[in-house]
Design an enzyme around this catalytic site. Sequence first.
Site, PDB file in Angstrom:
ATOM      1  N   LYS A  42       0.702  -1.187  -0.060  1.00  0.00           N
ATOM      2  CA  LYS A  42       0.094   0.104  -0.023  1.00  0.00           C
ATOM      3  C   LYS A  42       0.867   1.287   0.003  1.00  0.00           C
ATOM      4  O   LYS A  42       0.679   2.187  -0.794  1.00  0.00           O
ATOM      5  CB  LYS A  42      -1.122   0.137   1.212  1.00  0.00           C
ATOM      6  CG  LYS A  42      -1.744   1.329   1.521  1.00  0.00           C
ATOM      7  CD  LYS A  42      -2.396   1.393   2.946  1.00  0.00           C
ATOM      8  CE  LYS A  42      -1.234   1.585   3.829  1.00  0.00           C
ATOM      9  NZ  LYS A  42      -1.595   2.101   5.278  1.00  0.00           N
ATOM     10  N   THR A  43       1.876   1.457   1.044  1.00  0.00           N
ATOM     11  CA  THR A  43       2.724   2.408   1.130  1.00  0.00           C
ATOM     12  C   THR A  43       3.501   2.832  -0.359  1.00  0.00           C
ATOM     13  O   THR A  43       3.616   3.939  -0.575  1.00  0.00           O
ATOM     14  CB  THR A  43       3.703   2.329   2.008  1.00  0.00           C
ATOM     15  OG1 THR A  43       2.805   2.189   3.238  1.00  0.00           O
ATOM     16  CG2 THR A  43       4.306   3.647   2.434  1.00  0.00           C
TER      17      THR A  43
ATOM     18  N   ASP B 257      -4.656   8.258   3.442  1.00  0.00           N
ATOM     19  CA  ASP B 257      -4.306   7.175   3.529  1.00  0.00           C
ATOM     20  C   ASP B 257      -4.986   6.437   4.983  1.00  0.00           C
ATOM     21  O   ASP B 257      -5.806   7.141   5.480  1.00  0.00           O
ATOM     22  CB  ASP B 257      -2.857   7.009   4.238  1.00  0.00           C
ATOM     23  CG  ASP B 257      -2.519   5.689   4.502  1.00  0.00           C
ATOM     24  OD1 ASP B 257      -2.872   4.663   4.047  1.00  0.00           O
ATOM     25  OD2 ASP B 257      -1.166   5.586   5.293  1.00  0.00           O
ATOM     26  N   GLU B 258      -5.558   5.038   5.076  1.00  0.00           N
ATOM     27  CA  GLU B 258      -6.169   4.570   6.028  1.00  0.00           C
ATOM     28  C   GLU B 258      -7.554   5.040   6.258  1.00  0.00           C
ATOM     29  O   GLU B 258      -7.923   5.292   7.171  1.00  0.00           O
ATOM     30  CB  GLU B 258      -5.519   4.639   7.647  1.00  0.00           C
ATOM     31  CG  GLU B 258      -4.051   4.138   7.404  1.00  0.00           C
ATOM     32  CD  GLU B 258      -3.953   2.708   7.500  1.00  0.00           C
ATOM     33  OE1 GLU B 258      -5.004   2.037   7.273  1.00  0.00           O
ATOM     34  OE2 GLU B 258      -2.800   2.116   7.712  1.00  0.00           O
TER      35      GLU B 258
ATOM     36  N   GLN C  41      -9.465  -4.038   8.152  1.00  0.00           N
ATOM     37  CA  GLN C  41      -8.473  -3.523   8.975  1.00  0.00           C
ATOM     38  C   GLN C  41      -9.072  -2.295   9.602  1.00  0.00           C
ATOM     39  O   GLN C  41      -8.204  -1.403  10.323  1.00  0.00           O
ATOM     40  CB  GLN C  41      -7.125  -3.232   8.431  1.00  0.00           C
ATOM     41  CG  GLN C  41      -6.467  -4.342   7.934  1.00  0.00           C
ATOM     42  CD  GLN C  41      -4.924  -4.098   7.513  1.00  0.00           C
ATOM     43  OE1 GLN C  41      -4.188  -4.127   8.438  1.00  0.00           O
ATOM     44  NE2 GLN C  41      -4.808  -4.269   6.028  1.00  0.00           N
TER      45      GLN C  41
ATOM     46  N   ARG D 143      -0.011  -9.494  10.938  1.00  0.00           N
ATOM     47  CA  ARG D 143       1.275  -8.991  11.368  1.00  0.00           C
ATOM     48  C   ARG D 143       2.415  -9.998  11.109  1.00  0.00           C
ATOM     49  O   ARG D 143       3.573  -9.443  11.131  1.00  0.00           O
ATOM     50  CB  ARG D 143       1.496  -8.635  12.760  1.00  0.00           C
ATOM     51  CG  ARG D 143       0.445  -7.496  13.382  1.00  0.00           C
ATOM     52  CD  ARG D 143       0.396  -6.318  12.433  1.00  0.00           C
ATOM     53  NE  ARG D 143      -0.726  -6.519  11.473  1.00  0.00           N
ATOM     54  CZ  ARG D 143      -0.879  -6.058  10.298  1.00  0.00           C
ATOM     55  NH1 ARG D 143       0.040  -5.092   9.891  1.00  0.00           N
ATOM     56  NH2 ARG D 143      -2.036  -6.228   9.291  1.00  0.00           N
TER      57      ARG D 143
END
Length: 773
Positions: free
Chosen positions: A32-33, A223-224, A254, A607
């Site tokens: 994503k980043t 973002d998010e 998430q 994670r």
Amino acid sequence: MDYLAGLNPQQRAAVENTQGPAMIVAGAGSGKTRVITYRVAHLIQKGVDPFNILVLTFTNKASKDMRERIMKVVGPEAKNIWMGTFHSVFSKILRVEAEKIGYPSNFTIYDTDDSKSLIRSILKELQLDDKLYNANFVYNRISSAKNNLVSYSEYLQSPEIQAEDISNKRPLMGSIYETYTKRCFKAGAMDFDDLLFKTNVLLKNHPDVLNKYQQKFKYLMVDEYQDTNFSQYTIVKKLAAAYQNICVVGDDAQSIYAFRGANIQNILNFERDYPDLQVYKLEQNYRSTQNIVEVANSIIANNKNQLEKNVFSDNEAGDRIKVQRAFTDNEEGKLVAEAIVQDRSSNGLKFNDFAILYRTNAQSRAMEEALRKLNIPYKIYGGLSFYQRKEIKDLIAYFRLTFNPSDEEAIKRVINYPRRGLGDTTVEKIIVAADKHDITMWQVICNPQQYIEGRIANQLNDFAMLIQSFAAESKKLDAYETALYIAQHSGILKELHTDDSIEGRSRYENIQELLNGIKEFAEREDIEDRSLAIFMQDIALLTNDDRQDEKDKDTVSLMTIHSAKGLEFKNVFVVGLEENLFPSQMSLNSRTDLEEERRLFYVAITRAEKKLTLTYATSRYRWGTLTNCEPSRFINEINARYLEIEVVKPAKSNLGQDSFDNERRSWTQQRDSFSKPKPAMTSSSGTATGTSSPAARPKTTSLLPKAHVPTPGFAPDAANLFQNGMEVEHEKFGFGKIVNLEGTLPDVKATVFFQGLGNKQLLLKFAKLRIVK
């Protein structure tokens, strides 16, 4: 264009198509980043002025990392992008436009402690029961109202809200909200929620300002996006209205911050706001093994409200996910610690390859004890922030007064520290005089003879002259020189230097560390204004998620799952998988809450890169009482074919071997009778059915915070674990040492010495003390 070469087709499409509204649904570990940063770089490469690009994140660390990556592609032009957290970007705008809404440009930003302190003062002045009108509850209630864009006047005029407060026996909530708002305004202060609430007021009431920033921010990226609340959603929608070049990035699976006001409907229904939306799905997980990804998929498939996607991995299949049952929480900690030692030695790993994740901070105690016994170094994330330490907040309060002497909370904090004969009685007189004459506390302090009778005028005059001298010096000196001058002349450095206790030396060293940080700031060449005022603005906007980089320290990481979001580790232990703990007992009343808990479990699982272990205990101390536990329903939702079940028999047990064999057999049968889970029901557009539009403000009746949940971080250790001489931590009083224990279980009373506060008597079954050592 070399930066495009390493992208997969879905990532590349999301990067290259920059016009119009877009939503990038980014599964866990899908890069994503990289996509966000390359998309911004691509805009600049196509000729878009970086001053016209706004990128909003949820942590300063995320924006810093993105800017550094963009700089590698486009060079120094990346410095000109408007990029940062919602709060940092809009506080910057508010400082420019503050006068339009009646605030000074140098307004103070109150943190949570400041806000709760002011609320406690108001409750005391109104002589209200602080148990019924608990400061935490009042703060959360006001915060919820602001996040839903409900002003105090709307709050007071809403029959639904008033009826709700009356039914909860808190009819004066609206009046407290009004008083709190007016006191912040008089002090020239905004709390964190105000930074968004006041931005909405600014954009709503001043069309010229709205148009100015619509023309400035021709391209928006968020973002998010699944973590945005109603206030953030409204700001973004207004700013994007002119050009509609808005791109939101996120993963509904998430979305785990409903308790902060996040509204998952913002991402689920994004297409309703932008019918010509382009959707790009990043579904390849580059982080985890195939087994871990499949386990995550099998869990999240049980949620009904979600966006359709098929996350997959081309990595190795990897080990099955180990499930371990322990008989107590202490034994659970022992199992985890021993597994870390074994995995580290047999696989050549470092301690920082391991993470232990839990639902609540209270669970860390058993883990810490087990790690210490095996001499395993560890670090707990989410502890007390450097800037929340008392000595740091004391000095920063002087800094705040230097630039905004109307700051009421800063005055109350340091007017008598170091001691100068201006105690609580004097402060109360100042507050009464300020309220009576409708002026600030500072105005009373500067002219004490006019408002207060008695012999304290000289001391107040001296304090006023001291703060005025700081303001005068700040105009001549840089940030470090100003800070050092204030630290010396306030008396704080002398006060701490003469305290030769271990705690005193530690506090003195912390002040030196703060000054070192300011020195480093004053020597930066990448910013024009290196004044102490700018430094203060920066640290006021630090979030709890802005962790210091600990990669150079070889320690096992312990943290709540909420704190782990965005991180990754080779080996992950998710502990405490028991009903009423995970999922939390508070989440079992509605499908919405339960689905959020399931998303939290999904975050925990994803994670892990190589190895994942899930553990639970059949008994656990909770609030000082040993309770029986049953495995979490989430374990049963996992496809058994991906699991390896390990039931550990305790050294002393009345249970026969047959019971262990039966448990293994039941798991084996589940695995062998595996059937693929049914996918979530979605509409043809890919949006989950049965959802509502986020465009309207959420119902005001949803403002009421849920029933009280014990403060995370303070384990309700069993009373029989405490001993004289133990160092402990209390959620209100901080760190202390037990000097006496008296009484019998369950009514053991402890006398605890807290530095700066003296002895406090606490009933252990209610005190929620956490053992430090």
